[in-house]
Design a protein around this motif. Structure first.
Motif, PDB file in Angstrom:
ATOM      1  N   ILE A  38     -16.266 -12.478  -5.260  1.00  0.00           N
ATOM      2  CA  ILE A  38     -15.299 -11.425  -4.971  1.00  0.00           C
ATOM      3  C   ILE A  38     -14.852 -10.749  -6.267  1.00  0.00           C
ATOM      4  O   ILE A  38     -14.622  -9.546  -6.306  1.00  0.00           O
ATOM      5  N   HIS A  39     -14.775 -11.504  -7.354  1.00  0.00           N
ATOM      6  CA  HIS A  39     -14.291 -10.944  -8.618  1.00  0.00           C
ATOM      7  C   HIS A  39     -15.315 -10.021  -9.284  1.00  0.00           C
ATOM      8  O   HIS A  39     -14.975  -8.881  -9.595  1.00  0.00           O
ATOM      9  N   ASN A 117      -6.517  -2.269 -16.424  1.00  0.00           N
ATOM     10  CA  ASN A 117      -6.315  -1.891 -15.025  1.00  0.00           C
ATOM     11  C   ASN A 117      -7.351  -2.541 -14.121  1.00  0.00           C
ATOM     12  O   ASN A 117      -7.022  -3.015 -13.041  1.00  0.00           O
ATOM     13  N   ALA A 118      -8.605  -2.537 -14.545  1.00  0.00           N
ATOM     14  CA  ALA A 118      -9.663  -3.125 -13.723  1.00  0.00           C
ATOM     15  C   ALA A 118      -9.365  -4.594 -13.444  1.00  0.00           C
ATOM     16  O   ALA A 118      -9.460  -5.039 -12.294  1.00  0.00           O
ATOM     17  N   VAL A 122      -8.452  -6.021  -9.696  1.00  0.00           N
ATOM     18  CA  VAL A 122      -9.325  -7.034  -9.093  1.00  0.00           C
ATOM     19  C   VAL A 122      -8.554  -8.342  -8.866  1.00  0.00           C
ATOM     20  O   VAL A 122      -8.741  -9.013  -7.842  1.00  0.00           O
ATOM     21  N   ALA A 123      -7.671  -8.691  -9.779  1.00  0.00           N
ATOM     22  CA  ALA A 123      -6.855  -9.903  -9.588  1.00  0.00           C
ATOM     23  C   ALA A 123      -5.948  -9.743  -8.362  1.00  0.00           C
ATOM     24  O   ALA A 123      -5.818 -10.673  -7.552  1.00  0.00           O
ATOM     25  N   LEU A 128      -4.925 -10.915  -2.598  1.00  0.00           N
ATOM     26  CA  LEU A 128      -4.807 -10.472  -1.216  1.00  0.00           C
ATOM     27  C   LEU A 128      -5.868 -11.150  -0.335  1.00  0.00           C
ATOM     28  O   LEU A 128      -5.560 -11.670   0.745  1.00  0.00           O
ATOM     29  N   ILE A 129      -7.096 -11.182  -0.804  1.00  0.00           N
ATOM     30  CA  ILE A 129      -8.181 -11.811  -0.055  1.00  0.00           C
ATOM     31  C   ILE A 129      -7.943 -13.318   0.058  1.00  0.00           C
ATOM     32  O   ILE A 129      -8.181 -13.913   1.114  1.00  0.00           O
ATOM     33  N   ALA A 130      -7.445 -13.930  -0.997  1.00  0.00           N
ATOM     34  CA  ALA A 130      -7.121 -15.363  -0.939  1.00  0.00           C
ATOM     35  C   ALA A 130      -6.017 -15.607   0.082  1.00  0.00           C
ATOM     36  O   ALA A 130      -6.043 -16.611   0.809  1.00  0.00           O
ATOM     37  N   GLY A 131      -5.056 -14.696   0.151  1.00  0.00           N
ATOM     38  CA  GLY A 131      -3.993 -14.815   1.154  1.00  0.00           C
ATOM     39  C   GLY A 131      -4.551 -14.756   2.570  1.00  0.00           C
ATOM     40  O   GLY A 131      -4.150 -15.542   3.441  1.00  0.00           O
ATOM     41  N   VAL A 132      -5.482 -13.841   2.805  1.00  0.00           N
ATOM     42  CA  VAL A 132      -6.136 -13.749   4.113  1.00  0.00           C
ATOM     43  C   VAL A 132      -6.879 -15.051   4.414  1.00  0.00           C
ATOM     44  O   VAL A 132      -6.819 -15.571   5.539  1.00  0.00           O
TER      45      VAL A 132
END
Length: 191
Positions: A38-39, A117-118, A122-123, A128-132
């Motif tokens: 994902i990263h 910023n990148a 991404v972090a 957010l994806i880890a929360g899902v």
């Protein structure tokens, strides 16, 4: 690239990133080690988003004296030397069009903003994806995403801030009016 094109590219990039994550989700949940992808995939997405977000968060770019002490204590310089050894810094310098001269100092400073910023974007997306994943009961996936994020983002963010602080110091010595990212960018012929 015009700002409208940058926003359009960011929207397309965001939809593409979301689609890739959604399509890969079944595989990721079966093999949590794939969650770390994902990263790096997120950094491809950040190439489209970074150009848009760079001007939104200008106030965050100034380095304060406490940060510099913290980065020294955290050995961010050692991380930078490791990147020199593996050739990453040379690659990034070419990408930023920074050749070590006064005329490309603005490109270096803007590049550090873009890279910071990148990593931040991404972090945040990873969180957010880890929360899902956590909400859906995929604890191993969430742990893999967060664990890799903790390895992949804090030091690069700190390094970008440290390099930018030093570059702004050099710029201000060369031109006393060049004390901020904005003032250096105005003089940057590569912008």
């Amino acid at each position: 690239m015009s700002s409208q094109r940058q926003v359009f590219a960011a929207l397309i990039g965001t939809v593409a990133y979301g689609t890739v994550i959604a399509a890969a989700w079944p595989l990721i949940t079966e093999t949590p080690v794939l969650a770390v992808l994902i990263h790096p995939v997120g950094h491809l997405w950040a190439l489209t988003v970074g150009a848009v977000t760079i001007d939104w968060v200008r106030g965050r770019y100034r380095l304060n004296s406490r940060e510099e002490k913290l980065y020294r204590a955290a050995r961010v310089g050692a991380f930078n030397r490791m990147l020199d050894v593996i050739g990453w810094n040379a690659l990034i310098a070419r990408w930023r069009r920074f050749d070590g001269t006064r005329s490309t100092l603005g490109a270096l400073i803007r590049g550090t903003c873009y890279s910071e910023n990148a990593h931040v974007v991404v972090a945040l997306a990873g969180a957010l994806i880890a929360g899902v994943a956590l909400i859906s009961g995929q604890i191993a996936v969430a742990a893999a995403i967060v664990g890799f994020g903790l390895i992949a983002h804090p030091y690069p963010i700190a390094l970008q801030r440290q390099v930018r602080g030093r570059a702004l110091l050099v710029a201000s010595r060369l031109d006393p009016e060049a004390t901020s990212v904005s003032s250096v960018e105005r003089a940057d012929p590569l912008r």
